[in-house]
Design a protein around this motif. Structure first.
Motif, mmCIF file in Angstrom:
data_model
loop_
_atom_site.group_PDB
_atom_site.id
_atom_site.type_symbol
_atom_site.label_atom_id
_atom_site.label_comp_id
_atom_site.label_asym_id
_atom_site.label_seq_id
_atom_site.Cartn_x
_atom_site.Cartn_y
_atom_site.Cartn_z
ATOM 1 N N UNK A 8 -108.947 33.733 -5.403
ATOM 2 C CA UNK A 8 -108.433 34.256 -4.128
ATOM 3 C C UNK A 8 -108.271 35.767 -4.218
ATOM 4 N N UNK A 9 -107.768 36.275 -5.329
ATOM 5 C CA UNK A 9 -107.646 37.731 -5.465
ATOM 6 C C UNK A 9 -109.010 38.413 -5.531
ATOM 7 N N UNK A 10 -110.024 37.701 -6.019
ATOM 8 C CA UNK A 10 -111.377 38.268 -6.077
ATOM 9 C C UNK A 10 -112.018 38.372 -4.690
ATOM 10 N N UNK A 11 -111.441 37.698 -3.688
ATOM 11 C CA UNK A 11 -111.978 37.796 -2.325
ATOM 12 C C UNK A 11 -111.822 39.203 -1.750
ATOM 13 N N UNK A 12 -110.852 39.963 -2.249
ATOM 14 C CA UNK A 12 -110.675 41.349 -1.808
ATOM 15 C C UNK A 12 -110.001 41.506 -0.464
ATOM 16 N N UNK A 35 -108.317 45.138 -1.000
ATOM 17 C CA UNK A 35 -107.584 45.498 -2.208
ATOM 18 C C UNK A 35 -107.669 44.409 -3.247
ATOM 19 N N UNK A 36 -106.961 44.609 -4.338
ATOM 20 C CA UNK A 36 -107.047 43.704 -5.473
ATOM 21 C C UNK A 36 -106.077 42.535 -5.397
ATOM 22 N N UNK A 37 -104.964 42.681 -4.694
ATOM 23 C CA UNK A 37 -103.933 41.644 -4.695
ATOM 24 C C UNK A 37 -103.815 40.996 -3.325
#
Length: 148
Positions: free
Chosen positions: A66-70, A78-80
């Motif tokens: 999910x964090x890799x979705x951007x 962003x990253x988070x």
């Protein structure tokens, strides 16, 4: 999961937490997802020590993907996107495996006032009006997704 989060976009005001309930009935899955959000944020500790169970492996996998979705904070990139992913499961028949996902951007807070009265504010409190986000009214089901 990776299809649900991009559909929600910035409507749930990320970064936040994902509560996931797996198993039981559809109602039980939703209750498990809600209950899972009451656990403390501990993804940093989990990453440091490594997963010990299949649910912890699933938590880390969903967290990273999910964090890799951007999507990032407020959907601006962003990253988070998620701060933590919480999962609770319950026995069920394999033919009707319900999964419920509740994204939440704000957590319940407990504080002590000067008069030493403990007050607990909860995100699940119902109000007589619809919640407001960015000045527009949101439907009561906004941000909640349940699949059976």
């Amino acid at each position: 999961m990776l299809e649900c989060v991009p559909e929600m976009g910035a409507g749930w005001c990320p970064p936040g937490m994902l509560g996931i309930g797996i198993g039981g009935t559809a109602e039980k899955a939703m209750l498990l997802a809600k209950k899972s959000l009451m656990e403390p944020i501990d993804i940093g500790e989990l990453i440091a020590r490594g997963p010990k169970t299949q649910l912890e492996e699933l938590r880390l996998d969903i967290y990273r993907r999910v964090n890799a979705l951007g999507i990032g904070a407020q959907g601006l990139g962003g990253l988070t996107t998620v701060l933590d992913v919480k999962i609770l499961d319950y026995p069920t028949h394999a033919a009707s495996l319900p999964v419920a996902v509740i994204p939440i951007a704000r957590r319940p807070a407990t504080f002590t006032s000067r008069s030493t009265v403990r007050v607990r504010r909860s995100w699940s409190r119902r109000t007589s009006t619809l919640p407001r986000c960015s000045g527009r009214r949101m439907p009561p089901h906004a941000g909640f997704r349940s699949t059976v």
